[in-house]
Motif scaffolding. Structure first.
Motif, PDB file in Angstrom:
ATOM      1  N   LEU A   1       0.815  -1.214   0.000  1.00  0.00           N
ATOM      2  CA  LEU A   1       0.000   0.000   0.000  1.00  0.00           C
ATOM      3  C   LEU A   1       0.848   1.264   0.000  1.00  0.00           C
ATOM      4  N   LEU A   2       2.033   1.207   0.584  1.00  0.00           N
ATOM      5  CA  LEU A   2       2.908   2.384   0.660  1.00  0.00           C
ATOM      6  C   LEU A   2       3.717   2.598  -0.610  1.00  0.00           C
ATOM      7  N   GLN A   3       3.709   1.629  -1.521  1.00  0.00           N
ATOM      8  CA  GLN A   3       4.420   1.793  -2.783  1.00  0.00           C
ATOM      9  C   GLN A   3       3.705   2.830  -3.646  1.00  0.00           C
ATOM     10  N   ASN A   4       4.501   3.531  -4.469  1.00  0.00           N
ATOM     11  CA  ASN A   4       3.956   4.627  -5.277  1.00  0.00           C
ATOM     12  C   ASN A   4       3.340   4.131  -6.580  1.00  0.00           C
ATOM     13  N   ASP A   5       2.515   3.116  -6.507  1.00  0.00           N
ATOM     14  CA  ASP A   5       1.824   2.606  -7.695  1.00  0.00           C
ATOM     15  C   ASP A   5       0.332   2.809  -7.489  1.00  0.00           C
ATOM     16  N   ASN A   6      -0.079   4.083  -7.652  1.00  0.00           N
ATOM     17  CA  ASN A   6      -1.463   4.448  -7.404  1.00  0.00           C
ATOM     18  C   ASN A   6      -2.395   3.767  -8.412  1.00  0.00           C
ATOM     19  N   HIS A   7      -3.658   3.593  -8.025  1.00  0.00           N
ATOM     20  CA  HIS A   7      -4.695   2.954  -8.851  1.00  0.00           C
ATOM     21  C   HIS A   7      -4.303   1.521  -9.221  1.00  0.00           C
ATOM     22  N   THR A   8      -3.631   0.834  -8.341  1.00  0.00           N
ATOM     23  CA  THR A   8      -3.221  -0.549  -8.599  1.00  0.00           C
ATOM     24  C   THR A   8      -4.302  -1.512  -8.121  1.00  0.00           C
ATOM     25  N   GLU A   9      -4.555  -2.521  -8.954  1.00  0.00           N
ATOM     26  CA  GLU A   9      -5.523  -3.551  -8.581  1.00  0.00           C
ATOM     27  C   GLU A   9      -4.811  -4.601  -7.741  1.00  0.00           C
ATOM     28  N   LEU A  10      -5.366  -4.881  -6.569  1.00  0.00           N
ATOM     29  CA  LEU A  10      -4.758  -5.810  -5.629  1.00  0.00           C
ATOM     30  C   LEU A  10      -5.674  -7.014  -5.403  1.00  0.00           C
ATOM     31  N   LYS A  11      -5.074  -8.195  -5.331  1.00  0.00           N
ATOM     32  CA  LYS A  11      -5.815  -9.400  -4.991  1.00  0.00           C
ATOM     33  C   LYS A  11      -5.523  -9.716  -3.520  1.00  0.00           C
TER      34      LYS A  11
END
Length: 560
Positions: free
Chosen positions: A287-297
């Motif tokens: 969540l703290l990584q700078n990859d905004n709008h990322t889809e997470l499973k």
């Protein structure tokens, strides 16, 4: 007593001290000066005259100028008679001197002259002693009274020096402490000054202000606590995971959904540095990584769930004061999409067999070996054949869509006319445009309109863009299809004059399942995402330019 009165009394007293001391000193000095002057002017000069006459008398009768010297000093003495009995002695001296002038060689009256001079000297010497005693008495009196006055004034001045600064400093100190307390939000602080002056009035005004601030603070605090409780309830009722961070990445709050996903309790991590938690929590690290709008499973609700991460920046007067991480649950869309993909793939596959059988039967019917058919039968066969071909085309498009959903896109790249694609897409949305009285315009700025692309998929993208443009345009407006060369690419744009898109949503518009808050679509938000995959699979790019309230321009570029 008012402060002004106190200052006036204090300064007035100092003025009176200076005035009294000055007058007394000047008066005493003047008296001493007068007594001293009398001694010098009256008595001392007489002694000088008498001594000069005695000296001249010693030189008589041989020195003729001695008569003149004696005469001059006697005349001065006659004009300087100040003591009682001095006049008779001076007249006697004059008489004897006149007799001496008539008989210069007769020295019988020298004795009378000396006695007269000595008598005058004794009178003035006694006068000097008397006047000196008077001067001494005056000086002693002046010293005494000056000492008395000085002592009294010193005591009074010392009393003022000790007490008067406290009259000013004490209330000022109390006011300063009160203001400091108010600055530190200690609104219960009060200033107690038992003074009937300006400081007392100021203290009363201060206490009234502090009381009002205290009331306001408690009133606002109650409202803030209520609003905080309500917001926390709303956040905890949301199905999305929400994590709040301050500007230094310390955790401010998390809701119940986020607690379950992280496997942590809010009370255990509130106020802690998020990066420290990420050391032992894989999800927090992602969540703290700078990859905004990322889809997470993420495994949640006892199953694999899908979440879309969105980081919102919280600012105040252009200064960033924190971030909110929102994990939107898109699992239902995934499930619907998967069901739709399976359905499309199944239906498309199952339809191909009966459609192929229908076409085979039609071919047999057209075979003259079986038998002749009349014109009406021929027309029906042609109609059935056209419908079969249309069904096959639709089935092919459905299969293409299922390929996008599964990530297995099959392309048929070949040179094709972009104008044909434009005309095809225009005709496809013609009815929708006529319903809103929207005019579709074409602007073709190039004669070389061939492009190497998948004709069907490109047409599908253009139809999707036109459909959206018509949907969000105002009635009786226009939508423009623009074709132009840009570098080595052919750019196709769809420009509308509709509601537009807010700048903060432009970078998310091509995300799967994303819909703007003012969206009037009832779909799943996959159209633009599929369009992007179709265009990028062909080596092109797709983008958008928009201003809220002024319309939008969706475009895609393909290698020419």
């Amino acid at each position: 007593m008012k402060l002004k009165t106190k200052l006036t009394v204090g300064i007035g007293f100092l003025f009176i001290v200076i005035l009294v001391f000055g007058i007394l000193g000047i008066t005493s000095i003047y008296k001493l000066s007068t007594n001293t002057n009398k001694i010098l002017t009256n008595n001392y000069e007489t002694l000088v005259y008498n001594n000069n006459m005695l000296k001249a008398l010693e030189e008589l009768p041989d020195n003729k100028t001695a008569y003149t010297e004696f005469e001059n000093n006697l005349a001065k003495q006659e004009n300087n008679i100040t003591e009682y009995g001095e006049d008779e002695a001076t007249k006697l001296l004059r008489k004897n001197f006149e007799e001496l002038k008539l008989q210069p060689n007769d020295s019988s009256n020298y004795r009378e002259i000396r006695q007269a001079i000595q008598r005058i000297n004794n009178m003035n010497q006694n006068a000097i002693m008397r006047k000196n005693d008077i001067a001494q008495s005056t000086a002693s009196s002046a010293i005494f009274w000056l000492t008395v006055v000085f002592t009294i004034l010193t005591i009074i001045a010392l009393t003022l020096t000790v007490n008067f600064p406290d009259i000013i400093a004490t209330p000022i100190k109390a006011l300063a402490e009160g203001i400091t307390a108010i600055a530190n939000k200690n609104y219960s602080n009060r200033i107690h000054l038992k003074q009937d002056d300006e400081f007392g009035d100021l203290a009363n005004a201060f206490n009234i202000m502090a009381e009002k601030l205290d009331e306001y603070e408690h009133s606002n605090l109650a409202k803030i606590k209520f609003e905080k409780s309500r917001i926390e309830t709303i956040i905890n009722q949301m199905k999305d995971g929400i994590i709040g961070l301050d500007e230094r990445k310390h955790i401010l709050f998390i809701n119940a959904v986020a607690e379950k996903m992280l496997g942590l309790k809010e009370q255990d991590i509130i106020g802690k540095y998020a990066a420290d938690i990420a050391l032992t929590n894989d999800l927090m690290r992602r969540l703290l990584q700078n990859d905004n709008h990322t889809e997470l499973k993420i495994y949640a609700d006892n199953k694999e769930s899908y979440f879309n991460k969105d980081v919102l920046t919280v600012s105040n007067d252009a200064q960033v004061i924190g971030n909110v991480i929102v994990l939107r649950n898109i699992t239902p869309f995934h499930e619907l999409n998967e069901a739709k993909t399976n359905f499309i793939a199944t239906v498309s596959h199952e339809l191909k067999t009966p459609i192929a059988s229908i076409k085979m039967s039609l071919d047999l019917l057209e075979n003259k070996q079986i038998g002749n058919i009349n014109d009406d039968q021929k027309q029906l066969i042609d109609s059935i054949k056209d419908d079969s071909n249309r069904l096959l085309k639709i089935t092919g498009e459905l299969l293409n869509l299922s390929q996008v959903e599964t990530g297995n896109i099959q392309l048929s790249l070949q040179p094709c006319s972009i104008l044909e694609i434009v005309d095809y897409a225009t005709n496809a949305v013609k009815m929708s445009a006529e319903q809103k009285k929207i005019t579709i315009l074409q602007e073709v700025a190039t004669t070389n309109v061939l492009v190497k692309a998948d004709k069907d998929k490109t047409a599908w993208v253009l139809i999707n863009l036109l459909t959206n443009a018509i949907k969000y345009s105002y009635e009786q407006s226009s939508v423009t299809i623009r074709v132009e060369h840009e570098s080595n690419n052919l750019k196709i744009s769809v420009v509308d004059k509709g509601v537009g898109i807010a700048p903060k949503y432009l970078d998310k518009i091509f995300d799967r399942y994303f819909k703007t808050p003012n969206s009037i679509s009832t779909g799943t938000g996959l159209g633009l995402a599929i369009s992007k995959e179709f265009i990028e699979a062909q080596g092109g790019i797709i983008g958008v330019k928009s201003s809220l309230g002024k319309g939008s321009e969706f475009y895609f570029m393909l290698p020419s």
